[in-house]
Design an enzyme around this catalytic site. Sequence first.
Site, mmCIF file in Angstrom:
data_model
loop_
_atom_site.group_PDB
_atom_site.id
_atom_site.type_symbol
_atom_site.label_atom_id
_atom_site.label_comp_id
_atom_site.label_asym_id
_atom_site.label_seq_id
_atom_site.Cartn_x
_atom_site.Cartn_y
_atom_site.Cartn_z
ATOM 1 N N ALA A 1 1.072 -1.252 -0.207
ATOM 2 C CA ALA A 1 -0.207 0.159 0.319
ATOM 3 C C ALA A 1 1.186 1.133 0.096
ATOM 4 O O ALA A 1 1.826 1.169 0.491
ATOM 5 C CB ALA A 1 -1.270 -0.557 1.038
ATOM 6 N N PRO A 2 0.473 2.284 -0.845
ATOM 7 C CA PRO A 2 -0.952 2.505 -1.247
ATOM 8 C C PRO A 2 -0.410 1.826 -2.881
ATOM 9 O O PRO A 2 -1.885 1.799 -3.635
ATOM 10 C CB PRO A 2 -1.070 4.317 -1.199
ATOM 11 C CG PRO A 2 0.288 4.310 -1.363
ATOM 12 C CD PRO A 2 0.701 3.733 -0.669
ATOM 13 N N GLY A 3 0.616 0.771 -3.240
ATOM 14 C CA GLY A 3 0.311 0.146 -4.345
ATOM 15 C C GLY A 3 1.479 1.183 -5.746
ATOM 16 O O GLY A 3 0.657 0.573 -7.043
ATOM 17 N N GLY A 4 2.793 1.731 -5.360
ATOM 18 C CA GLY A 4 2.991 1.688 -5.941
ATOM 19 C C GLY A 4 3.550 1.010 -6.804
ATOM 20 O O GLY A 4 3.831 1.228 -8.725
ATOM 21 N N ASP B 1 -0.211 -6.167 3.106
ATOM 22 C CA ASP B 1 -0.596 -4.492 3.588
ATOM 23 C C ASP B 1 -1.498 -4.505 3.803
ATOM 24 O O ASP B 1 -2.674 -4.817 3.725
ATOM 25 C CB ASP B 1 -0.301 -3.490 3.083
ATOM 26 C CG ASP B 1 0.808 -2.507 3.343
ATOM 27 O OD1 ASP B 1 0.368 -2.138 4.251
ATOM 28 O OD2 ASP B 1 1.635 -2.300 2.843
ATOM 29 N N ASP C 1 9.090 -3.927 1.079
ATOM 30 C CA ASP C 1 8.957 -1.995 1.109
ATOM 31 C C ASP C 1 7.928 -1.588 2.359
ATOM 32 O O ASP C 1 7.712 -0.946 2.303
ATOM 33 C CB ASP C 1 8.752 -1.285 -0.480
ATOM 34 C CG ASP C 1 9.170 0.259 -0.501
ATOM 35 O OD1 ASP C 1 9.979 0.829 1.569
ATOM 36 O OD2 ASP C 1 8.833 1.044 -0.853
ATOM 37 N N LYS D 1 15.257 -0.473 5.214
ATOM 38 C CA LYS D 1 14.772 0.647 5.452
ATOM 39 C C LYS D 1 16.243 0.813 6.501
ATOM 40 O O LYS D 1 16.375 0.180 7.521
ATOM 41 C CB LYS D 1 13.680 1.022 6.982
ATOM 42 C CG LYS D 1 12.485 1.060 5.934
ATOM 43 C CD LYS D 1 12.213 2.123 4.232
ATOM 44 C CE LYS D 1 10.757 1.622 3.251
ATOM 45 N NZ LYS D 1 10.576 2.180 2.306
#
Length: 346
Positions: A212-215, A231, A275, A304
């Site tokens: 999410a949100p879906g890129g 997600d 991610d 991250k």
Amino acid sequence: MNTPFRFTTCRAGSEATLKRDIASHFVGELTPAFMKPQFITWKVKHPGFSPPKNLSHFARVSGISLGLCKTLAELVEHARSLGSKPLRLHVFPRITAEDGVEAATWQRIDALTAEITAALGEAGVALETSPTFAHGDLILDVIVGETPEEPLFLGCHEHQPGMHTHPGGLPRIALPADVPSRAWLKLEQALAWRGWDQLDFSGQTALDLGCAPGGATYALIQRGMNVLGIDTGEMDPRVLDLAKAKGVRFDHWRTAAGRLNLTALPREVALLLCDINLAPPLVIPEIQRIQDAVQARRLILTIKLNTPALEDRAHEFIDTIRDFAPAPVFATQLAGNRREICICAG
């Protein structure tokens, strides 16, 4: 060529991280010599020390420093000094934005590249233009400043597996205005880095952890992939609209990766993405658990590193992933990354 200086380029804001990383691995051998935003040179303190080809995962490009250059004639002389082997010419801007280099900047770079190519050709310097890079290809790096008055910086490096093939590690991909998130850009840059953007993924299945949100999911669907997204957050409605338009399957399981029922996952996974905005010690065990179940052929993992302490453990995290991921495993900080690194495997 054995010169006393090396150069590195990096993303804006990673200069301090790059300095710490190199200091920790080459203590007493490399010391910072000159620094500008997104650019650092290093003095080799002992003549007998030969640094590795790639100095750091936080350096997009690293190599031998040839120094500043004010004229094309000086550039040609430096190119001649590299020997008779054909050179690849990489001209790229020093300052880069995280969402892509502006078209006007690339126009200026292209014009300069044409001038340099012509000057090298007139001087009899052979250029390699094959789209396929080979181990050991010699690359002349021409780093362009913010203004036409700023001298060019010259360097060179030998191509090795896992290195970027686009000049400066900058594929010409900008973030479109109509995609759900920046994850689209990071995925496209990762594919370009590994050369996977040339593969046909149509009809294959991707598993997108932290979708999410879906890129990233949007980019995969654009490439004709069926996607299972994991997600707890909501997906942008454009993702489902695109899946319907492309005639592919998109499923969204609103659950955390740690709660996945592994027996319900697809048996044939071409690409595993992750991610998730959690620290690597929390995320990597979940990636391993899922990868052990699905045995994805390729992995693209955004890890991250939101604190200096996590940045300083980057090599540890990469080695952990190398233990369970399909070979080969490479890591870099993409142009679109923030405080994170991209790890690709397979």
